[in-house]
Design an enzyme around this catalytic site. Structure first.
Site: not given
Ligand code: NAP
Length: 319
Positions: A136, A139-140
């Site tokens: 992701c 997200c990261d």
């Protein structure tokens, strides 16, 4: 009806689930939507959406929030529940079991549980998950400011997320097993025009190697020559497709294609009467937000008709 008995249970709160809940609300059905996390599904993992009519460009999480608001404006009952299994009972209704211990009962279910990212299945992938390996970008991505990272895959997700990751990483290598992308032309052109992105064609990842601090290198193999090379990278984002979440259907076989996607008729009904499927887990040509909401629209309207036919049959049977 009891608190746990409904006309319709929607399993999954991505675009398909939220759209089905909106239509169910408008049709005055008693419906509940069960979602284990925050509603939005894959939209929460998508930075920008530029192919949803009415929005030239909108952030994925913003579109998700708008869809949830829209469904709730028509009375959607959205509950945070982790569904463990869908069981068909002898009377043709469904029992949906959740990990909280609550059981929901309804004569119809729309399954919109999407899928989970496909794993590379190579040594080091599990070991460095969360310490360099990610599925992701939104997200990261911010953990890799100024780093050199790798993206694996050649579809829309890989090229789109590679471009997104250049806002953090100083260099992004896309590793693809063939010599051409599967991704759409427009997305490809953006990647080719981005000076921070370099494509490593005809290559596959053999191993992910690191130390106690996290991922450090990728061991690659050229798919044509068999030659091996080592790429230094602190991040490896894997976008090689996903597996449909169809394991929730218990006790009964539901028709699916060779890749595991659920086959439906043109009303989105599966091979199990009363069980409908919509969105990414359905066998179809493409998987877009627009197709997910299209499926869900058809499914919700078909549920209404199915319920009417079921009631008519029950009345006729009792007469
Ligand atoms: P996808 O289109 O199925 O592409 C998967 C890619 O991963 C392919 O290039 C495939 O290579 C490669 N791959 C598969 N297994 C592999 C393995 N074991 N090792 C290395 N590479 C592997 O999946 P996706 O990109 O996740 O997209 C899924 C769906 O969502 C598509 O319908 C897509 O259009 C849609 N989507 C759309 C957008 C957008 O429109 N903005 C964004 C994201 C996703 P081959 O090409 O050689 O098979």
């Amino acid at each position: 009806m009891s608190d746990h008995q409904f006309d319709l249970i929607i399993v999954g709160g991505g675009p398909a689930g939220l759209c089905a809940a909106m239509y169910a609300g408008r049709a005055m059905l008693s419906a509940v939507l069960l979602e284990r996390g925050i509603p939005g599904g894959e939209l929460l993992n998508t930075e920008k959406v530029e192919d949803y009519p009415g929005f030239v460009s909108i952030l994925g999480p913003d579109l998700a929030a708008k869809m949830a608001e829209h469904a709730q404006a028509f009375g959607a009952d959205i509950r945070q529940e982790n569904v463990e299994g869908i069981h068909r009972l002898l009377d043709g209704t469904f029992r949906v079991a959740t990990s909280s211990g609550t059981e929901y009962i309804a004569p119809t279910v729309i399954l919109t549980a999407g899928g989970t990212p496909t794993k590379l299945g190579v040594p080091g992938e599990l070991e460095y998950a969360g310490r360099g390996v990610s599925y992701c970008a939104v997200c990261d991505g911010a953990f890799f400011k100024g780093d050199t990272i790798a993206v694996v895959g050649g579809g829309d997700a890989a090229v789109e997320e590679a471009e997104y990751l250049t806002r953090y990483a100083s260099k992004v290598f896309i590793i693809h097993r063939r010599d051409e992308f599967r991704a759409s032309r427009l997305l490809q052109e953006r990647v080719f025009a981005n000076p921070k992105i370099e494509v490593i064609w005809n290559s596959r990842v053999l191993e992910l190697i690191g130390d106690a601090t996290g991922l450090k290198h990728l061991e690659l193999e050229n798919t044509i020559t068999g030659g091996r090379s080592r790429l230094d990278a602190t991040g490896c984002f894997v976008f090689i497709g996903f597996k449909p979440n169809t394991g929730l259907i218990k006790d009964e076989h539901v028709r699916h294609d060779a890749a595991g996607y659920i086959v439906t008729d043109d009303r989105m009904m599966t091979s199990i009467p009363g069980l409908f499927a919509a969105g990414d887990l359905r066998a179809q040509l493409t998987r877009q937000v627009t197709t997910a909401v299209g499926d869900a629209t058809t499914a919700a309207i078909a549920v209404e008709k199915y319920l009417t036919e079921r009631r008519t049959k029950a009345v006729a049977g009792a007469a």
